[in-house]
Design a protein around this motif. Sequence first.
Motif, short mmCIF file in Angstrom:
data_model
loop_
_atom_site.label_atom_id
_atom_site.label_comp_id
_atom_site.label_asym_id
_atom_site.label_seq_id
_atom_site.Cartn_x
_atom_site.Cartn_y
_atom_site.Cartn_z
N GLU A 162 -4.33 13.45 3.37
CA GLU A 162 -5.13 14.21 4.34
C GLU A 162 -5.31 13.30 5.57
OE1 GLU A 162 -9.06 15.29 3.09
OE2 GLU A 162 -9.17 13.67 1.84
N ASN A 163 -5.53 12.14 5.45
CA ASN A 163 -5.61 11.08 6.49
C ASN A 163 -4.37 10.50 6.75
OD1 ASN A 163 -8.19 12.05 6.58
ND2 ASN A 163 -9.15 10.06 6.17
N GLY A 164 -3.31 10.65 6.04
CA GLY A 164 -1.78 10.00 6.52
C GLY A 164 -1.97 8.38 6.29
N TRP A 165 -2.55 7.99 5.08
CA TRP A 165 -2.53 6.57 4.87
C TRP A 165 -2.33 6.21 3.27
CZ3 TRP A 165 -6.29 5.21 1.30
CH2 TRP A 165 -7.58 5.71 1.25
N LEU A 166 -1.65 4.89 3.08
CA LEU A 166 -1.59 4.41 1.78
C LEU A 166 -1.72 3.21 1.81
CD1 LEU A 166 -0.22 4.79 -1.07
CD2 LEU A 166 2.11 4.31 0.21
N PHE A 167 -2.43 2.63 0.83
CA PHE A 167 -2.80 0.88 0.85
C PHE A 167 -2.31 0.70 -0.57
CE2 PHE A 167 -5.60 -2.22 -1.12
CZ PHE A 167 -5.76 -3.18 0.15
N CYS A 168 -1.16 -0.23 -0.35
CA CYS A 168 -0.84 -0.81 -1.55
C CYS A 168 -1.06 -2.30 -1.65
CB CYS A 168 0.77 -0.48 -1.82
SG CYS A 168 1.21 1.13 -1.86
N ILE A 309 0.17 1.89 5.05
CA ILE A 309 0.86 2.86 5.95
C ILE A 309 -0.32 3.67 6.48
CG2 ILE A 309 2.37 4.72 6.14
CD1 ILE A 309 4.02 3.33 3.80
N HIS A 310 -0.18 3.62 7.88
CA HIS A 310 -1.24 4.57 8.61
C HIS A 310 -0.35 5.38 9.61
CE1 HIS A 310 -4.73 5.32 11.62
NE2 HIS A 310 -4.95 6.40 10.55
N GLY A 311 -0.45 6.96 9.40
CA GLY A 311 0.39 7.40 10.15
C GLY A 311 1.93 7.00 10.27
N ASN A 312 2.53 6.90 11.37
CA ASN A 312 3.71 6.06 11.24
C ASN A 312 3.92 4.61 11.40
OD1 ASN A 312 5.32 8.63 11.12
ND2 ASN A 312 4.87 8.88 13.13
N ASP A 313 2.63 3.95 11.16
CA ASP A 313 2.71 2.47 11.33
C ASP A 313 2.57 1.94 9.76
OD1 ASP A 313 2.87 2.00 13.97
OD2 ASP A 313 0.66 2.46 14.26
N LEU A 314 3.44 0.94 9.69
CA LEU A 314 3.48 0.10 8.47
C LEU A 314 2.98 -1.23 8.72
CD1 LEU A 314 6.13 0.09 5.77
CD2 LEU A 314 5.12 -1.78 6.40
N TYR A 315 1.63 -1.66 8.24
CA TYR A 315 1.21 -2.99 8.19
C TYR A 315 1.43 -3.81 7.07
CZ TYR A 315 -1.54 -0.43 12.18
OH TYR A 315 -1.91 0.14 13.00
N THR A 316 1.83 -5.17 7.25
CA THR A 316 1.53 -6.18 6.18
C THR A 316 1.01 -7.15 6.57
OG1 THR A 316 3.84 -7.24 7.24
CG2 THR A 316 4.14 -5.15 5.57
N LEU A 317 0.23 -7.71 5.17
CA LEU A 317 -0.43 -8.97 5.13
C LEU A 317 0.02 -9.59 4.11
CD1 LEU A 317 -4.26 -9.59 5.60
CD2 LEU A 317 -3.24 -9.98 3.49
N ASN A 318 0.50 -10.78 4.35
CA ASN A 318 1.06 -11.67 2.83
C ASN A 318 0.37 -13.04 3.06
OD1 ASN A 318 3.22 -12.33 5.05
ND2 ASN A 318 3.60 -13.36 2.99
#
Length: 524
Positions: A162-168, A309-318
């Motif tokens: 519903e909010n368009g995000w995915l946290f993995c 992933i939030h909307g059309n942005d894919l963020y990475t932290l490593n």
Amino acid sequence: MNSGGEFKVSFGYQCNGHESGTCEVPNRCGIVPGVHLHKTSSFSCLSGAALSANATLANTNICNGLIAAEILPSLDSPTSFRRVPSSPSFSRLDMLSSSLQSSMSNLSCSSSSPSDPPEYDSYLLKSMSAPSRSEGFLNAIEVQMAGGAAGEDRVQAVCSEENGWLFCAIYDGFNGRDAADFLAGTLYETVSYYSNLVEWESKTDAVTAPDGLNLDGSLQYILDNSSTSSEGIFPSSKSSNKDSSHKKFGNGSLCPKMEISCSHRQAVLDSLQRALSQAENEFLHMVEQEMEERPDLVSVGSCVLVVLIHGNDLYTLNLGDSRAVLASYDESSNLSGKKWLKAIQLTDSHTVDNEIERTRLISEHPDDPTTIVAGKVKGKLKVTRAFGVGYLKKEKLNDALMGILRVRNLISPPYISTQPSLNVHKITKNDHFVIVASDGLFDFFGNVEAVELVHSYILSNPSGDPAKFLLEHLVARAAECAGFSMEELMRIPAGMRRKYHDDVTVIVIMLGTNQRTSRASTFM
């Protein structure tokens, strides 16, 4: 996979797209039948699988068993995603330490009332009040959650369509499971809190730079194409529309005028950075409290890989040597008109084998000729950045170790950095899927081969589980290298099997809304 041939951790989540633009979640993912959600996300499904190699203790004693007894049982080895109306773990977080308790004094753990999904910049229109639990792009009325434990690896996935995000996230623990346990129990909620806080600060701080970046001395990020690598391309039977390539963002970088502002992207990256720093401080504080009874805790650590992933942005932290590899269609095509699929590594590898990391480490310790010994930091670790591992960061934690375990000549700590690599990628129609995995996968497969295996599997098995498929191939290759059959290898008990392969955790995230036609596996 146990002796019976099953993977210990395997889960999937599928969003079935419809022409109406809504998304029906399959019953198998633990959702009430017939629930439809507004489709605002750039992912269609994911699958996750993990394989144990290390033998670990059943429970952790850190913080008097709080993490093990109160948080992790709800995350370990689920058969599917399940609905979480409001996070039960967040109320427990304020017991971890007085400093974290005070920083979360404004938070409310009560359930929110239903509301429409927020617009990307809706926080700019909210009142200038302090952040609450119901604010922020990582908060939702209801989310779907899955996670699990395999050896010293921990895996976590939280989704809100519903909010368009995915946290993995994948937490690759070493020298014990305590650090990975702590991250699995706390990091997501800490990121959520800091996303609220950073957004609130962005509303109250009216001073901004001309390019939209804050002038308050906040974190600077190097987020250009130099931090990614494309190892190769191979043909695909699918075509795709042309779209923009990987975006730059940060110092001296390009800031395109899109639906999400650069300041918003920096706020997301800020929240990831600050949450990791908070988690590190809290963990090392607890290690100091417990180290008299458990001196082994000073050597426990974990690599960290987060994909948001939030909307059309894919963020990475490593932090460490886990990887996120993007499979994207090349804009060029061959004579037959077919598009080519390329493998793009979105994350840096923080090991002494990386010449950039090796040079940085040596330059930071000019008076220590034993910074790198036998290809390891102080002769102990190959990774140059990691969570925890306090004995290489603080002299008093190193002093807790006895005999040969103690690091000699700890001249200028810290030797292991907690500064993560951060990146943001604009998802385009060319982007097909992302492989998120601990380093154990890449002991046997390069980026190109891993992408090629997933791609070929998807084409022939549109409703299958590519993460599980990758691990099956890994077991076959590990067995072949050891001169065993797969069955013989898997009969070797955990601990002894570590000689042949590492703990391995894999998540495959399908991007776009039309990539798959059926649900992902929730095989257990």
